[in-house]
Design an enzyme around this catalytic site. Structure first.
Site, PDB file in Angstrom:
ATOM      1  N   HIS A  72       0.827  -1.127  -0.058  1.00  0.00           N
ATOM      2  CA  HIS A  72       0.036   0.038  -0.073  1.00  0.00           C
ATOM      3  C   HIS A  72       1.012   1.287   0.133  1.00  0.00           C
ATOM      4  O   HIS A  72       1.718   1.387   0.867  1.00  0.00           O
ATOM      5  CB  HIS A  72      -0.934  -0.017   1.271  1.00  0.00           C
ATOM      6  N   TYR A 201      -9.114   5.729   7.906  1.00  0.00           N
ATOM      7  CA  TYR A 201      -9.559   5.955   9.054  1.00  0.00           C
ATOM      8  C   TYR A 201     -10.533   6.853   9.030  1.00  0.00           C
ATOM      9  O   TYR A 201     -10.114   8.020   8.621  1.00  0.00           O
ATOM     10  CB  TYR A 201      -8.185   6.183   9.835  1.00  0.00           C
ATOM     11  N   PRO A 293      -4.408  -0.038  18.847  1.00  0.00           N
ATOM     12  CA  PRO A 293      -3.978  -0.428  17.604  1.00  0.00           C
ATOM     13  C   PRO A 293      -4.405   0.928  16.517  1.00  0.00           C
ATOM     14  O   PRO A 293      -3.862   0.525  15.362  1.00  0.00           O
ATOM     15  CB  PRO A 293      -5.378  -1.320  17.465  1.00  0.00           C
ATOM     16  N   LYS A 297       1.066  -0.212  15.239  1.00  0.00           N
ATOM     17  CA  LYS A 297       2.238  -0.171  15.922  1.00  0.00           C
ATOM     18  C   LYS A 297       2.737  -1.464  16.752  1.00  0.00           C
ATOM     19  O   LYS A 297       3.900  -1.594  17.099  1.00  0.00           O
ATOM     20  CB  LYS A 297       2.567   1.218  16.579  1.00  0.00           C
ATOM     21  N   TYR A 385       3.810   6.526   9.955  1.00  0.00           N
ATOM     22  CA  TYR A 385       2.755   5.103   9.493  1.00  0.00           C
ATOM     23  C   TYR A 385       3.721   4.084   9.015  1.00  0.00           C
ATOM     24  O   TYR A 385       3.621   3.150   9.242  1.00  0.00           O
ATOM     25  CB  TYR A 385       1.991   5.948   8.565  1.00  0.00           C
TER      26      TYR A 385
END
Length: 394
Positions: A72, A201, A293, A297, A385
């Site tokens: 991704h 998100y 979550p 990580k 990220y």
């Protein structure tokens, strides 16, 4: 029994450490309380940082990940019905994340361990650690009713938050840092195609949403719910209806629903213990730290710990570098706290807090406008990220 490194716990961190050490010619024995079937039955996250992907390749266990994992190059945020793309690779000089389930990572590591012939013992009980402050520590345990003793040079505690390793350290030595969040995540896994090519998100007045995936045909969705909720109260139908309510119509109309393969509610907590070592005992992964979550990580910080411990032990065995042993905790914690900060930031940014003051709500809104409205803010999110770089052990 004797070995060089005793590893307690056959989750992904213990197995990855064992594989890397085995490849480096360092003998290990892995001890696990549960059965292999139980370990593989755990449903966990599936987003791998670029550093974790590289480490799995270095361990020689990446064949299936590289063939089946989904790379991704971006991720999406959703606020007030507005979709905001974050082009990860563009903002991080080509870095990306890999979607490949933790269960599959564990399966690959189990198969590699079996193929190597290195020792792994399942179904152990009454595990106890001894003489950790000496150069001859040991682990005692029971297997099939028989008492066993494993002598070693070092012990790696990879046995999770509820394991025996951290509990073996005197409480007077440890400093614990913890924040418990006032909500949980209701997760559902289903064999349905993802609603969107990239992860989403989303913030909604009814609560946070994460649209994630495990493959092109398997999806994982999460809803923010009160800690008082019971999973039994959430039928599949109720879950899908609530998810559609929290998504804009363009996504809700595309959502493919189906029977849940797994459904659970996970409380959210942030936790770190310092130091991460005591004599010749080293804590790895969830034994030393827990993250919400949000931001994915957990597994990646465990892999980071493995990276440092493996390299330090290689320096000890191959080059006699005893001086590096005491540096594990500082190496690991430097990255752990950065990962904790990012998970804390993402959780604050995305969730609805009913007890926030009007001032705090305005600050939350300002954070969203800044971080998602400027290239500098988006770059900060993207860098964290995909995973911050590892320090060099020297």
């Amino acid at each position: 029994m004797k070995t060089q490194v005793a590893i307690i716990g056959a989750g992904p961190s213990g197995l990855l450490l064992g594989q890397l050490l085995h490849n480096a010619g360092i003998a290990t024995v892995v001890l696990e309380r549960q059965t292999p079937e139980y370990v593989l039955g755990r449903i966990r996250a599936g987003i791998l940082e670029s550093g974790t992907v590289s480490l799995l390749r270095e361990a020689g266990v990446s064949r299936r990940m590289d063939a089946e994992g989904l790379v991704h190059h971006g991720v999406e945020f959703l606020f007030d019905g507005v979709r905001i793309p974050v082009p990860l690779s563009e903002l991080t000089e080509g870095k990306s994340v890999m979607v490949y389930g933790q269960t599959e990572v564990t399966r690959d590591l189990m198969e590699a361990r079996a193929s190597s012939g290195a020792t792994i013992i399942y179904g152990v009980s009454n595990v106890q650690l001894h003489d950790m402050k000496t150069d001859k520590p040991a682990v005692t345990f029971e297997k099939d009713g028989e008492a066993c003793r494993l002598e070693c040079d070092f012990i790696a505690g990879c046995d999770g938050f509820h394991g025996v390793s951290r509990q073996a350290i005197p409480k007077s030595v440890l400093r614990e840092y913890e924040s418990v969040w006032p909500f949980g995540w209701l997760g559902l896994l289903a064999d349905t195609p993802p609603v969107n090519p990239e992860l989403i998100y989303a913030h909604h007045e009814r609560g946070f949403v994460l649209c994630s995936q495990r493959s092109l045909t398997r999806s994982r969705y999460y809803l923010q719910v009160p800690l008082t909720d019971n999973v039994e109260a959430w039928s599949d139908e109720r879950f899908w209806q609530e998810l559609k309510c929290r998504l804009p119509s363009e996504l809700a109309n595309k959502l493919v629903t189906g029977h849940s393969l797994e459904k659970s509610i996970a409380p959210l907590r942030s936790y770190v213990v310092e130091p991460m070592q005591y004599g010749r005992l080293f804590l790895v992964g969830d034994a030393a730290h827990i993250v919400p979550p949000t931001g994915a990580k957990g597994l990646n910080l465990a892999a980071s710990d493995v990276n440092y411990l493996w390299r330090i032990l290689c320096q000890f065995y191959h080059h006699g570098r005893e001086d590096l042993l005491a540096s594990y905790s500082s190496f690991a914690l430097n990255r752990v706290w950065k990962g904790e900060r990012f998970s804390w930031f993402m959780t604050h940014l995305l969730h609805d807090f009913h007890d926030k003051s009007p001032f705090d709500r305005k600050m939350q809104e300002a954070d969203r406008r800044y971080y998602l409205g400027s290239r500098a803010g988006l770059t900060t999110i993207a860098e964290n990220y995909v995973g911050l770089p590892y320090e060099t052990v020297r």
